[in-house]
Scaffold this motif. Structure first.
Motif, PDB file in Angstrom:
ATOM      1  N   GLU A  62      -2.635 -47.055 -19.896  1.00  0.00           N
ATOM      2  CA  GLU A  62      -2.449 -48.506 -19.904  1.00  0.00           C
ATOM      3  C   GLU A  62      -1.616 -48.942 -18.711  1.00  0.00           C
ATOM      4  N   GLY A  63      -1.923 -50.117 -18.204  1.00  0.00           N
ATOM      5  CA  GLY A  63      -1.151 -50.665 -17.097  1.00  0.00           C
ATOM      6  C   GLY A  63      -1.672 -52.025 -16.698  1.00  0.00           C
ATOM      7  N   ARG A  64      -1.145 -52.518 -15.597  1.00  0.00           N
ATOM      8  CA  ARG A  64      -1.561 -53.826 -15.066  1.00  0.00           C
ATOM      9  C   ARG A  64      -1.906 -53.676 -13.592  1.00  0.00           C
ATOM     10  N   ILE A  65      -2.890 -54.456 -13.135  1.00  0.00           N
ATOM     11  CA  ILE A  65      -3.292 -54.439 -11.730  1.00  0.00           C
ATOM     12  C   ILE A  65      -2.141 -54.942 -10.863  1.00  0.00           C
ATOM     13  N   MET A  66      -1.464 -55.983 -11.377  1.00  0.00           N
ATOM     14  CA  MET A  66      -0.340 -56.591 -10.656  1.00  0.00           C
ATOM     15  C   MET A  66       0.665 -57.059 -11.697  1.00  0.00           C
ATOM     16  N   PRO A  67       1.932 -57.207 -11.323  1.00  0.00           N
ATOM     17  CA  PRO A  67       2.914 -57.705 -12.287  1.00  0.00           C
ATOM     18  C   PRO A  67       2.482 -59.044 -12.862  1.00  0.00           C
ATOM     19  N   GLY A  68       2.524 -59.145 -14.178  1.00  0.00           N
ATOM     20  CA  GLY A  68       2.125 -60.384 -14.840  1.00  0.00           C
ATOM     21  C   GLY A  68       0.629 -60.555 -14.995  1.00  0.00           C
ATOM     22  N   GLY A  69      -0.147 -59.625 -14.438  1.00  0.00           N
ATOM     23  CA  GLY A  69      -1.602 -59.696 -14.538  1.00  0.00           C
ATOM     24  C   GLY A  69      -2.090 -59.188 -15.878  1.00  0.00           C
ATOM     25  N   PRO A  70      -3.404 -59.226 -16.095  1.00  0.00           N
ATOM     26  CA  PRO A  70      -3.959 -58.768 -17.363  1.00  0.00           C
ATOM     27  C   PRO A  70      -3.642 -57.287 -17.604  1.00  0.00           C
ATOM     28  N   LYS A  71      -3.500 -56.948 -18.868  1.00  0.00           N
ATOM     29  CA  LYS A  71      -3.277 -55.558 -19.251  1.00  0.00           C
ATOM     30  C   LYS A  71      -4.629 -54.842 -19.251  1.00  0.00           C
ATOM     31  N   LEU A  72      -4.680 -53.674 -18.636  1.00  0.00           N
ATOM     32  CA  LEU A  72      -5.887 -52.862 -18.634  1.00  0.00           C
ATOM     33  C   LEU A  72      -5.657 -51.636 -19.509  1.00  0.00           C
ATOM     34  N   ILE A  73      -6.569 -51.417 -20.433  1.00  0.00           N
ATOM     35  CA  ILE A  73      -6.561 -50.224 -21.272  1.00  0.00           C
ATOM     36  C   ILE A  73      -7.721 -49.373 -20.782  1.00  0.00           C
ATOM     37  N   LEU A  74      -7.411 -48.285 -20.107  1.00  0.00           N
ATOM     38  CA  LEU A  74      -8.428 -47.395 -19.549  1.00  0.00           C
ATOM     39  C   LEU A  74      -8.687 -46.286 -20.556  1.00  0.00           C
ATOM     40  N   ALA A  75      -9.955 -45.983 -20.812  1.00  0.00           N
ATOM     41  CA  ALA A  75     -10.258 -45.000 -21.851  1.00  0.00           C
ATOM     42  C   ALA A  75     -11.417 -44.092 -21.473  1.00  0.00           C
ATOM     43  N   LYS A  76     -11.245 -42.811 -21.822  1.00  0.00           N
ATOM     44  CA  LYS A  76     -12.291 -41.791 -21.714  1.00  0.00           C
ATOM     45  C   LYS A  76     -12.429 -41.145 -23.081  1.00  0.00           C
ATOM     46  N   SER A  77     -13.628 -41.157 -23.621  1.00  0.00           N
ATOM     47  CA  SER A  77     -13.855 -40.517 -24.914  1.00  0.00           C
ATOM     48  C   SER A  77     -13.725 -39.003 -24.772  1.00  0.00           C
ATOM     49  N   ASN A  78     -13.192 -38.352 -25.802  1.00  0.00           N
ATOM     50  CA  ASN A  78     -13.161 -36.896 -25.833  1.00  0.00           C
ATOM     51  C   ASN A  78     -14.451 -36.318 -26.392  1.00  0.00           C
ATOM     52  N   GLY A  79     -15.363 -37.209 -26.805  1.00  0.00           N
ATOM     53  CA  GLY A  79     -16.667 -36.776 -27.289  1.00  0.00           C
ATOM     54  C   GLY A  79     -17.675 -36.794 -26.149  1.00  0.00           C
ATOM     55  N   TYR A  80     -18.908 -36.485 -26.475  1.00  0.00           N
ATOM     56  CA  TYR A  80     -19.954 -36.446 -25.459  1.00  0.00           C
ATOM     57  C   TYR A  80     -20.522 -37.836 -25.194  1.00  0.00           C
ATOM     58  N   MET A  81     -21.126 -37.974 -24.032  1.00  0.00           N
ATOM     59  CA  MET A  81     -21.681 -39.243 -23.556  1.00  0.00           C
ATOM     60  C   MET A  81     -22.512 -39.953 -24.628  1.00  0.00           C
ATOM     61  N   ARG A 107      -8.842 -40.372 -24.514  1.00  0.00           N
ATOM     62  CA  ARG A 107      -7.655 -40.324 -23.660  1.00  0.00           C
ATOM     63  C   ARG A 107      -7.477 -41.721 -23.093  1.00  0.00           C
ATOM     64  N   VAL A 108      -6.279 -42.251 -23.214  1.00  0.00           N
ATOM     65  CA  VAL A 108      -6.025 -43.650 -22.870  1.00  0.00           C
ATOM     66  C   VAL A 108      -4.867 -43.747 -21.876  1.00  0.00           C
ATOM     67  N   PHE A 120      -3.156 -40.641 -18.389  1.00  0.00           N
ATOM     68  CA  PHE A 120      -3.939 -40.570 -19.618  1.00  0.00           C
ATOM     69  C   PHE A 120      -3.235 -39.685 -20.645  1.00  0.00           C
ATOM     70  N   SER A 121      -3.246 -40.136 -21.895  1.00  0.00           N
ATOM     71  CA  SER A 121      -2.723 -39.315 -22.984  1.00  0.00           C
ATOM     72  C   SER A 121      -3.651 -39.456 -24.185  1.00  0.00           C
ATOM     73  N   LEU A 122      -3.595 -38.460 -25.054  1.00  0.00           N
ATOM     74  CA  LEU A 122      -4.478 -38.434 -26.215  1.00  0.00           C
ATOM     75  C   LEU A 122      -4.147 -39.581 -27.153  1.00  0.00           C
ATOM     76  N   HIS A 123      -5.199 -40.262 -27.607  1.00  0.00           N
ATOM     77  CA  HIS A 123      -5.063 -41.395 -28.517  1.00  0.00           C
ATOM     78  C   HIS A 123      -5.765 -41.044 -29.825  1.00  0.00           C
ATOM     79  N   LYS A 124      -5.348 -41.650 -30.918  1.00  0.00           N
ATOM     80  CA  LYS A 124      -5.918 -41.293 -32.221  1.00  0.00           C
ATOM     81  C   LYS A 124      -7.381 -41.685 -32.383  1.00  0.00           C
TER      82      LYS A 124
END
Length: 195
Positions: free
Chosen positions: A52-71, A49-50, A41-45
């Motif tokens: 990125e990767g893929r479950i398997m080569p050639g598979g869908p791209k996953l963008i994983l994100a956690k907000s730096n704000g509150y729930m 915090r974001v 994870f790295s800070l995103h604008k």
């Protein structure tokens, strides 16, 4: 539009004070997914915090994100991420705590109400639709007369941690299966699964 991309958001509150609480179980499950993809994870604008990767080569791209704000203010960051990455609501998965499910259980759905969950309410408002996927991670109801708001902000008990580790792996598995095989396949595997 990035047609092979999925935005997977783990709900929670920022900072070490909250990272092991029940309310942050969505972010904990997201950490499992990131570890599987060797993604950091790295800070995103978008104030998130974001990773990125893929479950398997050639598979869908996953963008994983956690907000730096509150729930309760998750909507702005999720909407900004969706716009930035060109992901439509039908390719957004939100992992979140669910009081109305027993601890150590999962349910998956698309759309519907927010059930009093302010994070989901804010996301539906910001996206102008409730029609995104949810991986509902059961944390159970508070014991006795304990206030629900206090309960969700407490860490898991020591006797729950072994089951929690399995639950987080299952939530990650469910997210992956939803992406690769669809909602019905994920529901059939995880709804009512006994451990």
């Amino acid at each position: 539009m990035a047609s092979d991309s999925w935005l997977i958001v783990g709900l929670g509150n920022p900072g070490p004070k909250y990272e092991t609480t029940r309310h942050n179980v969505g972010q904990m499950a997201l950490d499992v997914l990131a570890d599987r993809m060797s993604a950091k994870f790295s800070l995103h604008k978008t104030n998130s915090r974001v990773a990125e990767g893929r479950i398997m080569p050639g598979g869908p791209k996953l963008i994983l994100a956690k907000s730096n704000g509150y729930m309760n203010t998750s909507g702005g960051p999720v909407s900004a991420l969706a716009k930035y990455f060109g992901v439509s609501p039908d390719r957004i998965i939100v992992l979140h705590d669910e009081l109305d499910l027993p601890f150590d259980s999962l349910k998956l759905k698309v759309g519907g109400g927010h059930g009093g969950h302010n994070g989901l309410r804010d996301i539906a408002k910001a996206l102008a639709t409730p029609d995104f996927f949810r991986v509902r991670i059961g944390i159970g109801r508070p014991p006795g007369q304990q206030d629900a708001a206090d309960y969700v902000l407490r860490p898991f008990a020591s006797n729950e941690r072994e089951a929690l580790a399995v639950l987080l792996e299952d939530a990650a598995d469910a997210s992956e299966l939803l992406v690769t095989d669809g909602l019905l396949a994920a529901q059939q595997r995880f709804h009512g699964a006994s451990r």
